[in-house]
Structures are given as structure tokens and as C-alpha cells.
Design a protein around this motif. Structure first.
Motif, short mmCIF file in Angstrom:
data_model
loop_
_atom_site.label_atom_id
_atom_site.label_comp_id
_atom_site.label_asym_id
_atom_site.label_seq_id
_atom_site.Cartn_x
_atom_site.Cartn_y
_atom_site.Cartn_z
N SER A 1 0.83 -1.21 0.00
CA SER A 1 0.00 0.00 0.00
C SER A 1 0.86 1.26 0.00
CB SER A 1 -0.92 -0.01 1.23
OG SER A 1 -1.75 1.12 1.24
N VAL A 2 1.93 1.24 0.80
CA VAL A 2 2.83 2.39 0.86
C VAL A 2 3.63 2.53 -0.43
CG1 VAL A 2 4.83 3.39 2.06
CG2 VAL A 2 2.99 2.32 3.37
N THR B 1 4.00 9.38 14.39
CA THR B 1 2.82 9.51 15.26
C THR B 1 1.94 10.67 14.80
OG1 THR B 1 4.15 8.72 17.12
CG2 THR B 1 2.05 9.76 17.65
N GLY B 2 0.64 10.41 14.79
CA GLY B 2 -0.32 11.45 14.45
C GLY B 2 -0.60 12.37 15.63
N GLU C 1 1.42 10.41 7.59
CA GLU C 1 0.10 10.16 6.98
C GLU C 1 -0.39 8.80 7.45
OE1 GLU C 1 -2.08 10.11 2.57
OE2 GLU C 1 0.11 10.22 2.72
N GLU C 2 -1.69 8.64 7.52
CA GLU C 2 -2.26 7.34 7.85
C GLU C 2 -3.52 7.10 7.02
OE1 GLU C 2 -4.90 7.29 11.65
OE2 GLU C 2 -3.09 8.44 12.17
N TRP C 3 -3.80 5.81 6.76
CA TRP C 3 -5.00 5.47 6.02
C TRP C 3 -5.33 4.00 6.27
CZ3 TRP C 3 -0.33 6.42 3.41
CH2 TRP C 3 0.26 5.33 2.77
N LEU C 4 -6.47 3.54 5.76
CA LEU C 4 -6.86 2.14 5.85
C LEU C 4 -6.73 1.51 4.47
CD1 LEU C 4 -10.09 2.40 8.04
CD2 LEU C 4 -7.82 1.70 8.79
N THR C 5 -6.17 0.29 4.43
CA THR C 5 -6.06 -0.39 3.14
C THR C 5 -7.46 -0.71 2.62
OG1 THR C 5 -5.89 -2.56 4.20
CG2 THR C 5 -3.83 -1.39 3.72
N PRO C 6 -7.67 -0.68 1.30
CA PRO C 6 -9.02 -0.82 0.75
C PRO C 6 -9.67 -2.19 0.99
CG PRO C 6 -7.37 -0.78 -1.01
CD PRO C 6 -6.67 -0.41 0.26
N GLU C 7 -8.87 -3.26 1.01
CA GLU C 7 -9.48 -4.59 1.12
C GLU C 7 -9.62 -5.05 2.57
OE1 GLU C 7 -7.42 -7.35 -1.33
OE2 GLU C 7 -7.73 -6.18 -3.16
N VAL D 1 -2.67 1.85 8.20
CA VAL D 1 -1.29 2.06 7.77
C VAL D 1 -0.83 3.42 8.28
CG1 VAL D 1 0.27 2.21 5.80
CG2 VAL D 1 -1.75 0.73 5.67
N GLU D 2 0.27 3.43 9.03
CA GLU D 2 0.85 4.69 9.53
C GLU D 2 2.22 4.85 8.88
OE1 GLU D 2 -0.10 5.61 13.91
OE2 GLU D 2 -0.10 3.42 13.81
N VAL D 3 2.43 6.01 8.27
CA VAL D 3 3.62 6.20 7.44
C VAL D 3 4.34 7.50 7.77
CG1 VAL D 3 4.47 6.34 5.07
CG2 VAL D 3 2.44 4.99 5.57
#
Length: 291
Positions: free
Chosen positions: A60-61, A176-177, A217-223, A228-230
Motif C-alpha cells: 500500500s505504501v 505519530t499522528g 500520513e495514515e489510512w486504511l487499506t481498501p481490502e 497504515v501509519e507512514v
């Protein structure tokens, strides 16, 4: 830098000059060819959920940040080093560059020298970090912010009062967010909160103007909907933020110097008045001699 307006640039390395993926509470993987290959091998040779999750995060990254990956055995991305160079050039040399990364510890001396050499090549002039933040225990984002705040406090106390100090911070803050972690008794819920903490660390008679470029940045994988924390490194948007801040700092410095420097007209007028007074005094002295 002269008294008046000053600029401090705090530079982190991991997460700023490379891209990192959080793999657990404290673990991280950097985006490079060996780690992408390792994640694939583990996923193929293991049925564990952790191995598949790691591969999904890495994939994903890589889909978003492949262009910023470290090549071969490099520890920093060539692209991101060039982006840092653009920021340094935007300061026009009127700044103090402070290494705030864990790389400031003595065991990383060789790595820092190699980085300084690469930056020197890109800048086409010798470059070394002007200073480092104090060596202290760092395990969470508040620790990094405190180290920077401590440096700002000491720096602002050393010079004359009434200065404007621009503080640019390039950091991922331990991947960290801004989720309400505590620092200095205050809850940090946004970049603005972090900047306010640094501002409050400065000498009261100084005008501290802080800018945090938070490489995160952070997001959720689509499947699988995996979080994900980057640590994103210096994205194009991050570079523009930093350059805009330094451009404003440069304007402030120019106006300050202009206020200090009298115009040519003022100098000529002052010289003419002094000349006239000298003539009057000479005439009076002559008159006294003839009385």
C-alpha cells in the motif's frame, strides 16, 4: 546570523529523508528494495496473519511512495535529499541548521558525515550541521518536541531581547499522528498545538514563530481495512510549506535590516548639518579672536 530576525531549521532524518512504515507499537520498516522483497518472501513462506499484514502495508505504501524509496543499500532517498537541499537554498544561508534526529548520537557519526557529504555535493558548497539538540532519552513524540523546545529556550535566551526567531521543524515525530498525546502538560491534537508548545518555550521578550512540517500520513487499506501509519518523508507539499515559511522569514529579515540601515539621503543630510555646524563654530571662534 545577526541580531534581529533569525531562523532555526531542525532536521530529522528517519521519516524525513526516507519513508518509514510502522509495523507495531515500536517497530518500523523503511521503504527500500530489500524490505519490499523480504515482506514478499515472508508472506509466501508463512500463513501467519502478521506476515500478510506486513506485505499489505508495504504494498500500500509502495503504491503511493515508490518514487521516494531508498535504492539499494542507501539509508536516505536521493529524491528526498534533493528536496531538503531546496529547503536549505530557500533560506539563502541565513539560518542555523540543527540536527534533531536520533542520528545526532555519537554512534551515528559516520552516517551523519556521509549525509553532510551528500548535501555538500548537492549544494555545491561545504555543508555541516551547525548544531545538534541535546542528547536525551527519546521514545515518543513529546520527547522530540521537548528536545527542540529546550534548544529554542536556550537559543532565545543567549541574544538580545526583542528578536524574531523563525523555527522550522522537519519531523515525523516518531511516526505519530496528532491524537492527543501530552507534552508540557498540554494535549497535542494538531500541528498548531505542537507549534504553540515550541513558541511558549522561547524567551518571553522574543517573538517565536514556529512551523512544523509533519511528515506523517495514515489510512486504511481498501481490502482488509488495515491501518497504515507512514512517515512520508518530504513530500512535494511539505517542501512547498517549508519554502513558503522561509520566504516569509526572509522578508522579515530584509525589513529588519532596512530599518537599521539609514538611507543615503539621511546620511547626506546628517553630514550637511554637521558641516554647517562646524562652519558656524569656526566663525564664532574667529569673532572671539577679534573682540
Amino acid at each position: 546570523m545577526a541580531d534581529g530576525d533569525e531562523t532555526l531549521i531542525f532536521v530529522d532524518v528517519d521519516g524525513v529523508l526516507n519513508v518509514g512504515i510502522k509495523t507495531g507499537t515500536s517497530g518500523a520498516l523503511f521503504l527500500n528494495d530489500p524490505n519490499i522483497g523480504m515482506a514478499r518472501q515472508l508472506s509466501e513462506s508463512s500463513d501467519s496473519e502478521a506476515a500478510h499484514e506486513r506485505l499489505e502495508k508495504m504494498s500500500s505504501v509502495a503504491a503511493r511512495y515508490a518514487g521516494l524509496a531508498c535504492t539499494g543499500s542507501r539509508e536516505v532517498s536521493e529524491v528526498l535529499v534533493r528536496r531538503l537541499v531546496r529547503i536549505l537554498r530557500a533560506s539563502r544561508g541565513r539560518c542555523r541548521v540543527v540536527l534533531s534526529s536520533s542520528w545526532r548520537h555519537p554512534k551515528h557519526t559516520a552516517r551523519v558525515k556521509a549525509l553532510e557529504g551528500e548535501l555538500s555535493d548537492c549544494l555545491a558548497r561545504p555543508f555541516v550541521f551547525d548544531d545538534r539538540t541535546a542528547l536525551m532519552r527519546e521514545a515518543e513524540p513529546a520527547d522530540r518536541l521537548r528536545a527542540i523546545g529546550y534548544y529554542v529556550r536556550r537559543w532565545s535566551a543567549m541574544g538580545a531581547p526583542g528578536r524574531t526567531i523563525h523555527v522550522l521543524i522537519l519531523d515525523d515525530l516518531f511516526m505519530t499522528g496528532m491524537d492527543g498525546w501530552m507534552c508540557g502538560g498540554a494535549s497535542v491534537n494538531s500541528v498548531k498545538d505542537a507549534e504553540e508548545y515550541v513558541r511558549q518555550c522561547g524567551r518571553q521578550s522574543c517573538d517565536i514563530r514556529a512551523k512544523l512540517v509533519h511528515c506523517y500520513e495514515e489510512w486504511l487499506t481498501p481490502e482488509a481495512r488495515i491501518r497504515v501509519e507512514v512517515a512520508t518523508g518530504l513530500t512535494a507539499a511539505a517542501v512547498e510549506e517549508a519554502v513558503a515559511f522561509l520566504a516569509e522569514a526572509g522578508k522579515q529579515q530584509w525589513h529588519y535590516k532596512k530599518r537599521l540601515k539609514p538611507s543615503t539621503t539621511s546620511i547626506v543630510a546628517t553630514q550637511q548639518v554637521a558641516f554647517c555646524w562646524a562652519g558656524i563654530v569656526s566663525l564664532l571662534q574667529l569673532a572671539c579672536l577679534h573682540v
